[in-house]
Design an enzyme around this catalytic site. Structure first.
Site, PDB file in Angstrom:
ATOM      1  CB  SER A  96      -0.911  -0.006   1.228  1.00 16.62           C
ATOM      2  OG  SER A  96      -1.671   1.175   1.249  1.00 16.62           O
ATOM      3  CG  HIS A 104      -4.018  -0.935  -2.009  1.00 15.22           C
ATOM      4  ND1 HIS A 104      -5.230  -1.507  -2.346  1.00 15.22           N
ATOM      5  CD2 HIS A 104      -4.308  -0.047  -1.027  1.00 15.22           C
ATOM      6  CE1 HIS A 104      -6.189  -0.999  -1.597  1.00 15.22           C
ATOM      7  NE2 HIS A 104      -5.660  -0.091  -0.788  1.00 15.22           N
ATOM      8  CG  ASP A 122      -5.025   3.556   0.407  1.00 12.34           C
ATOM      9  OD1 ASP A 122      -5.960   2.779   0.144  1.00 12.34           O
ATOM     10  OD2 ASP A 122      -4.046   3.246   1.116  1.00 12.34           O
ATOM     11  CG  MET A 173      -7.382   8.487   1.623  1.00 12.98           C
ATOM     12  SD  MET A 173      -6.638   8.428   3.259  1.00 12.98           S
ATOM     13  CE  MET A 173      -5.789   6.856   3.186  1.00 12.98           C
ATOM     14  CG  HIS A 178      -9.098   1.537  -1.162  1.00 14.68           C
ATOM     15  ND1 HIS A 178      -8.581   1.285   0.090  1.00 14.68           N
ATOM     16  CD2 HIS A 178     -10.440   1.673  -0.985  1.00 14.68           C
ATOM     17  CE1 HIS A 178      -9.551   1.273   0.984  1.00 14.68           C
ATOM     18  NE2 HIS A 178     -10.689   1.517   0.369  1.00 14.68           N
ATOM     19  CG  MET A 221     -10.936   4.891   1.228  1.00 13.98           C
ATOM     20  SD  MET A 221      -9.569   4.735   2.384  1.00 13.98           S
ATOM     21  CE  MET A 221      -8.224   4.569   1.245  1.00 13.98           C
ATOM     22  CG  MET A 263     -12.299  -1.142   4.181  1.00 13.42           C
ATOM     23  SD  MET A 263     -10.693  -0.971   3.386  1.00 13.42           S
ATOM     24  CE  MET A 263      -9.713  -0.186   4.674  1.00 13.42           C
ATOM     25  N   GLY A 272      -8.824   5.116   6.300  1.00 18.57           N
ATOM     26  CA  GLY A 272      -8.388   6.503   6.398  1.00 18.57           C
ATOM     27  C   GLY A 272      -6.951   6.717   6.795  1.00 18.57           C
ATOM     28  CG  ASP A 301      -6.606  -1.771   2.626  1.00 20.91           C
ATOM     29  OD1 ASP A 301      -5.506  -1.698   3.211  1.00 20.91           O
ATOM     30  OD2 ASP A 301      -7.096  -0.820   1.974  1.00 20.91           O
ATOM     31  N   GLY A 302      -5.767  -3.406   5.745  1.00 22.63           N
ATOM     32  CA  GLY A 302      -5.693  -2.713   7.029  1.00 22.63           C
ATOM     33  C   GLY A 302      -5.158  -3.542   8.176  1.00 22.63           C
ATOM     34  N   GLY A 303      -4.023  -3.117   8.701  1.00 14.03           N
ATOM     35  CA  GLY A 303      -3.473  -3.742   9.906  1.00 14.03           C
ATOM     36  C   GLY A 303      -2.949  -5.155   9.722  1.00 14.03           C
ATOM     37  N   GLY A 344       0.538  -2.328   4.325  1.00 20.00           N
ATOM     38  CA  GLY A 344       1.167  -1.001   4.348  1.00 20.00           C
ATOM     39  C   GLY A 344       2.334  -0.957   5.299  1.00 20.00           C
ATOM     40  CB  SER A 345       2.617   0.161   8.840  1.00 19.99           C
ATOM     41  OG  SER A 345       1.330   0.632   8.747  1.00 19.99           O
TER      42      SER A 345
HETATM   43  C1  DX5 Z   1      -6.143   2.743   4.993  1.00 15.27           C
HETATM   44  C2  DX5 Z   1      -5.714   2.278   3.651  1.00 15.27           C
HETATM   45  C3  DX5 Z   1      -4.721   1.167   3.661  1.00 15.27           C
HETATM   46  C4  DX5 Z   1      -3.489   1.447   4.470  1.00 15.27           C
HETATM   47  C5  DX5 Z   1      -2.966   0.112   4.915  1.00 15.27           C
HETATM   48  O1  DX5 Z   1      -7.411   3.278   4.971  1.00 15.27           O
HETATM   49  O2  DX5 Z   1      -6.806   1.858   2.867  1.00 15.27           O
HETATM   50  O3  DX5 Z   1      -4.407   0.766   2.344  1.00 15.27           O
HETATM   51  O4  DX5 Z   1      -2.496   2.149   3.782  1.00 15.27           O
HETATM   52  O5  DX5 Z   1      -1.937   0.306   5.787  1.00 15.27           O
HETATM   53  P1  DX5 Z   1      -1.667  -0.694   6.999  1.00 15.27           P
HETATM   54  O6  DX5 Z   1      -1.304  -2.024   6.423  1.00 15.27           O
HETATM   55  O7  DX5 Z   1      -0.553  -0.042   7.745  1.00 15.27           O
HETATM   56  O8  DX5 Z   1      -2.921  -0.755   7.828  1.00 15.27           O
HETATM   57 ZN    ZN Z   2      -6.470   0.907   0.907  1.00 13.93          ZN
END
Ligand code: DX5
Ligand code: ZN
Length: 213
Positions: free
Chosen positions: A7, A32, A34, A36, A65, A67, A136, A141, A172-174, A194-195
């Site tokens: 991401s 991926h 994002d 926003m 993605h 948002m 999700m 966000g 997606d997420g965490g 992501g992180s």
């Molecule tokens: C958050 C994004 C994700 C985010 C994922 O709303 O949609 O794509 O970057 O990052 P991690 O893996 O750190 O949750």
């Molecule tokens: Zn995303």
């Protein structure tokens, strides 16, 4: 085949090109991205103009993605970026089917996204048209949040609902390596990270790559 999608939002903004080249060399096929709007979600990130530049410079395919509130107002610009995959939140518009149809008519892969508080049964009327469903696993966000455990059951529910249709499940997420494994076991095949992927000097890259089979 399972797929890990890095991401971009979690990458170092000052080194995006290097980060992406490195990921491509490691064999990651799809990025991926994002989008926003500061309305559907509080933050602002990558708009169509930036995505167009990313598309020109990056060798990976793009999974955008969206948002944003009322994605029907922006879908034409997003299609112009050339992104191969585009997903739209169920909660972001009363016209979700219209946006999905636009994506499909342009020959791209279309996805529908649901937030953690949205009932999975609402996806039923879209099963005959979408290519993928993004579940999700955080409230969208921002990166670096804790994975919501109930997501695993939601993946199972959606997998059952899909039956033998050719629809992929994305999460997606965490997500870290262990969670990715659990999501895959439950039926997901596209895992956004992501992180976890962009920290620790990329020590995780190779292990994550091994999950793709
Ligand atoms: C958050 C994004 C994700 C985010 C994922 O709303 O949609 O794509 O970057 O990052 P991690 O893996 O750190 O949750
Ligand atoms: Zn995303």
């Amino acid at each position: 085949m399972n797929q890990i999608l890095p991401s971009l939002f979690a990458a170092d903004i000052m080194n995006l090109k290097e980060e992406c080249d490195c990921l491509y060399e490691e064999g990651f096929d799809t990025l991926h991205v994002d989008m926003m709007d500061g309305n559907f979600v509080p933050h602002i990130a990558f708009g169509p103009e930036q995505i167009k530049s990313i598309k020109k410079q990056v060798k990976m395919k793009l999974d955008v993605h969206m948002m944003v509130s009322y994605p029907e107002r922006q879908i034409a610009s997003v299609l112009e970026t050339g992104a191969e995959m585009i997903s739209v939140h169920y909660e972001s518009t009363p016209h979700v089917r219209f946006v999905i149809d636009q994506i499909k008519q342009h020959g791209r892969k279309a996805g529908v996204v649901i937030n953690p508080g949205t009932d999975t049964s609402l996806l039923k009327p879209l099963l005959n048209t979408v290519d993928y469903i993004l579940i999700m696993s955080i409230n969208p966000g921002r990166p670096n949040q804790t994975f919501i455990e109930e997501t695993i059951d939601r993946i199972r529910e959606v997998k059952e609902m899909i039956g033998n249709r050719d629809i992929q499940i994305e999460v997606d997420g965490g997500v870290d390596e262990d969670i990715a494994r659990k999501c895959i076991e439950a039926g997901a095949s596209m895992i956004v990270i992501g992180s976890y992927l962009f920290t620790d000097n990329k020590a995780h890259l190779k292990n994550l790559k091994m999950l793709e089979k």
